[in-house]
Design a protein around this motif. Structure first.
Motif, PDB file in Angstrom:
ATOM      1  N   GLN A 317     -73.446  21.793 -51.871  1.00  0.00           N
ATOM      2  CA  GLN A 317     -72.882  23.139 -51.810  1.00  0.00           C
ATOM      3  C   GLN A 317     -73.874  24.203 -52.276  1.00  0.00           C
ATOM      4  O   GLN A 317     -73.885  25.316 -51.745  1.00  0.00           O
ATOM      5  CB  GLN A 317     -71.616  23.209 -52.660  1.00  0.00           C
ATOM      6  N   ASP A 320     -78.441  22.672 -50.706  1.00  0.00           N
ATOM      7  CA  ASP A 320     -78.784  22.032 -49.435  1.00  0.00           C
ATOM      8  C   ASP A 320     -79.867  22.823 -48.697  1.00  0.00           C
ATOM      9  O   ASP A 320     -79.723  24.034 -48.474  1.00  0.00           O
ATOM     10  CB  ASP A 320     -77.548  21.916 -48.544  1.00  0.00           C
ATOM     11  N   GLU A 323     -78.705  24.593 -45.345  1.00  0.00           N
ATOM     12  CA  GLU A 323     -77.814  25.729 -45.574  1.00  0.00           C
ATOM     13  C   GLU A 323     -78.571  26.921 -46.158  1.00  0.00           C
ATOM     14  O   GLU A 323     -78.236  28.071 -45.881  1.00  0.00           O
ATOM     15  CB  GLU A 323     -76.662  25.316 -46.493  1.00  0.00           C
ATOM     16  N   ARG A 324     -79.578  26.659 -46.958  1.00  0.00           N
ATOM     17  CA  ARG A 324     -80.403  27.747 -47.481  1.00  0.00           C
ATOM     18  C   ARG A 324     -81.084  28.504 -46.349  1.00  0.00           C
ATOM     19  O   ARG A 324     -81.119  29.735 -46.325  1.00  0.00           O
ATOM     20  CB  ARG A 324     -81.458  27.196 -48.433  1.00  0.00           C
ATOM     21  N   ARG A 326     -80.137  28.495 -43.201  1.00  0.00           N
ATOM     22  CA  ARG A 326     -79.093  29.145 -42.403  1.00  0.00           C
ATOM     23  C   ARG A 326     -78.770  30.530 -42.987  1.00  0.00           C
ATOM     24  O   ARG A 326     -78.649  31.520 -42.258  1.00  0.00           O
ATOM     25  CB  ARG A 326     -77.837  28.278 -42.377  1.00  0.00           C
ATOM     26  N   LYS A 327     -78.618  30.604 -44.309  1.00  0.00           N
ATOM     27  CA  LYS A 327     -78.304  31.879 -44.966  1.00  0.00           C
ATOM     28  C   LYS A 327     -79.430  32.894 -44.765  1.00  0.00           C
ATOM     29  O   LYS A 327     -79.176  34.090 -44.576  1.00  0.00           O
ATOM     30  CB  LYS A 327     -78.056  31.649 -46.453  1.00  0.00           C
ATOM     31  N   GLU A 337     -74.286  33.181 -36.261  1.00  0.00           N
ATOM     32  CA  GLU A 337     -73.656  31.906 -36.591  1.00  0.00           C
ATOM     33  C   GLU A 337     -73.429  31.069 -35.341  1.00  0.00           C
ATOM     34  O   GLU A 337     -73.646  29.852 -35.343  1.00  0.00           O
ATOM     35  CB  GLU A 337     -72.323  32.165 -37.305  1.00  0.00           C
TER      36      GLU A 337
END
Length: 395
Positions: A317, A320, A323-324, A326-327, A337
Motif C-alpha cells: 500500500q 509498491d 504504484e509509485r 503510477r502516481k 488512469e
C-alpha cells in the motif's frame, strides 16, 4: 516468539528507510515520447559512507517514467504467471520470484549501458528481462524448453544473456560475488570504460567470500559495484536475527557505500549513475538497496510463517514501486488512469502470448546432457561402469 518480536518491527517496512519496450499504437500520445528533461526529487535522502551522497533531484523525462511503468508491469506480470505455471507443475525445481523488487531492475538499466556487466543470484528473471531478454525465452527456460535463454538447461536460477553482458543467475549463495569482481578485473585489464554490477541478497552479505573479493577489488581499484538487495529476509530469517550490523552499505569498511530506497526507480537510477562514475574513477563501491519481496523466498515458502500478512500488505500500500510510478504519471499529467489500465491489459496479453509460445517449444534432446560440459573437440570419452564399453565421445 520470533514472530512476535518481528511484529513489533513490522512498521519499519511501511515507510522508505531514512538511515523499454515500444508502446502499442493505441497508447501513443505526444507526451509518451516527450524526452524534455523534468526533475523529480527522491522520496527519501540517500545515506552515504566515506563518500558524498548524490543529489536527491533526479533528471528524467515523461517517456522514461512511462517506460518504467510498462517495464515493471511486464516484470510483475511475468512473475505472477511463473507462480501459476509452478503450481501447475509446468515449472519444476527451485523458483525464486522478484515481484516487489522491480524498481531495482529498471532503475539500474536506466543508468548504465548493455556493455556494463551484471551478475546476480538465483532471483534473476527480471534482471534478464531488464537486459533486453524476451518473455518467451524466459518462460521457455523456466519450463525447461529448448528455446530458453540457457537452452532449457539452466532453469529458473540460471538465466543468461551474454550479448547483453548478463552473466547469470547463480544458485550458490554468494558465489557470484567473486565472479563479479573477476568481470570487473577483466574490464580494467582490457582498459574498457565499463563497470560490473554484482547483485546479492542480505542473506549473502555475511559470506566470507564477499569480503575476500571486496578486499582484492579495493586493492586493485576495480570498477566493481556490489549491490546488496536488502529485502529484509534471508530465506525466512529477518535481518535483525542474522546481522549484528544490518547497515550493509557500511560493511565494506574502507570501501565507500550508499544506502538507497530500492522501491523508488528514480532513486535507484540516480544511485547507479553515481556508483558507475565513482567506480570508473576510484574503484569499488557498495550499494544497499532497501527493498521488499512479496512472495516467499521461493515457491516452496509461503512467506507467512516469519512475517505477518499485514506487514506484506502494508508495504504494498505504501511503497509498491509500480504504484509509485503510477502516481507520478498521473500527478504530472503524463498519462490518464484509463491509459495506464489499457497498458496493463496489453502487458497481460503479451505475457499470456509468450507463455503459449513457450509451451510449444520442445524440450532439449537427451544428447544435450553431454554438451557444454567440455571444450569442443577435446576427445573426452565416456565409458560404462565396467570401463570396457565406450558409451560416447564428447564433442
Amino acid at each position: 516468539m520470533a514472530l512476535s518480536r518481528l511484529s513489533l518491527r513490522s512498521n519499519r517496512f511501511l515507510q522508505p528507510s531514512t538511515t523499454t519496450a515500444a508502446l502499442p499504437s493505441s497508447l501513443r500520445r505526444h507526451v509518451s515520447t516527450d524526452t524534455t528533461p523534468i526533475t523529480i526529487e527522491t522520496a527519501v535522502p540517500f545515506e552515504s559512507h566515506l563518500c558524498d551522497a548524490p543529489s536527491r533531484s533526479v533528471e528524467t523525462s515523461s517517456s522514461e517514467i512511462l517506460s518504467f511503468f510498462r517495464d515493471m508491469a511486464r516484470m510483475r506480470r511475468m512473475e505472477i504467471a511463473a507462480d501459476s505455471l509452478y503450481k501447475s507443475k509446468l515449472i519444476r525445481g527451485f523458483c525464486h520470484l522478484y515481484d516487489g523488487q522491480e524498481a531495482l531492475a529498471v532503475g539500474m538499466e536506466a543508468a548504465i549501458t548493455r556493455k556494463d556487466a551484471i551478475i546476480t543470484s538465483y532471483r534473476d528473471h527480471c534482471t534478464f528481462l531488464g537486459r533486453g531478454g524476451e518473455l518467451v525465452d524466459a518462460f521457455s527456460e523456466l519450463m525447461g524448453r529448448k528455446r530458453g535463454c540457457s537452452n532449457g538447461k539452466g532453469g529458473s536460477m540460471h538465466f543468461y544473456k551474454k550479448d547483453a553482458c548478463f552473466y547469470g543467475g547463480h544458485g550458490i549463495v554468494g558465489a557470484q560475488i567473486p565472479l563479479g569482481c573477476g568481470l570487473a578485473f577483466a574490464q580494467k585489464y582490457s582498459k574498457e570504460e565499463f563497470v560490473t554490477f554484482t547483485l546479492y541478497g542480505d542473506g549473502a552479505a555475511n559470506q566470507g567470500q564477499l569480503f575476500e573479493a571486496l578486499n582484492i577489488a579495493a586493492l586493485w581499484d576495480l570498477p566493481a559495484i556490489l549491490v546488496c538487495e536488502n529485502n529484509h529476509y534471508g530465506m525466512g530469517t529477518a535481518t535483525w536475527r542474522s546481522a549484528k550490523s544490518p547497515a550493509y552499505f557500511k560493511r565494506g569498511d574502507y570501501v565507500p557505500g550508499l544506502k538507497v530506497d530500492g522501491m523508488d526507480a528514480l532513486a535507484v537510477k540516480q544511485a547507479c549513475k553515481f556508483a558507475k562514475e565513482h567506480a570508473l574513477k576510484n574503484g569499488p563501491i557498495v550499494l544497499e538497496m532497501d527493498t521488499y519481496r512479496y512472495h516467499g523466498h521461493s515457491m516452496s515458502d509461503p512467506g507467512s510463517t516469519y512475517r505477518t500478512r499485514d506487514e506484506v500488505s502494508g508495504v504494498r500500500q505504501v511503497r509498491d514501486p509500480i504504484e509509485r510510478v503510477r502516481k507520478l504519471l498521473l500527478s504530472h499529467d503524463i498519462a490518464t488512469e484509463k491509459e495506464l489500465k489499457d497498458m496493463e491489459k496489453e502487458v497481460r496479453k503479451e505475457v499470456d502470448d509468450a507463455v503459449a509460445q513457450a509451451k510449444e517449444s520442445p524440450v532439449p534432446e537427451p544428447s544435450e546432457l553431454f554438451t557444454n560440459m567440455y571444450v569442443k573437440d577435446c576427445g573426452v570419452e565416456s565409458f560404462g561402469a565396467d570401463r570396457k564399453e565406450l558409451k560416447v565421445t564428447l564433442a
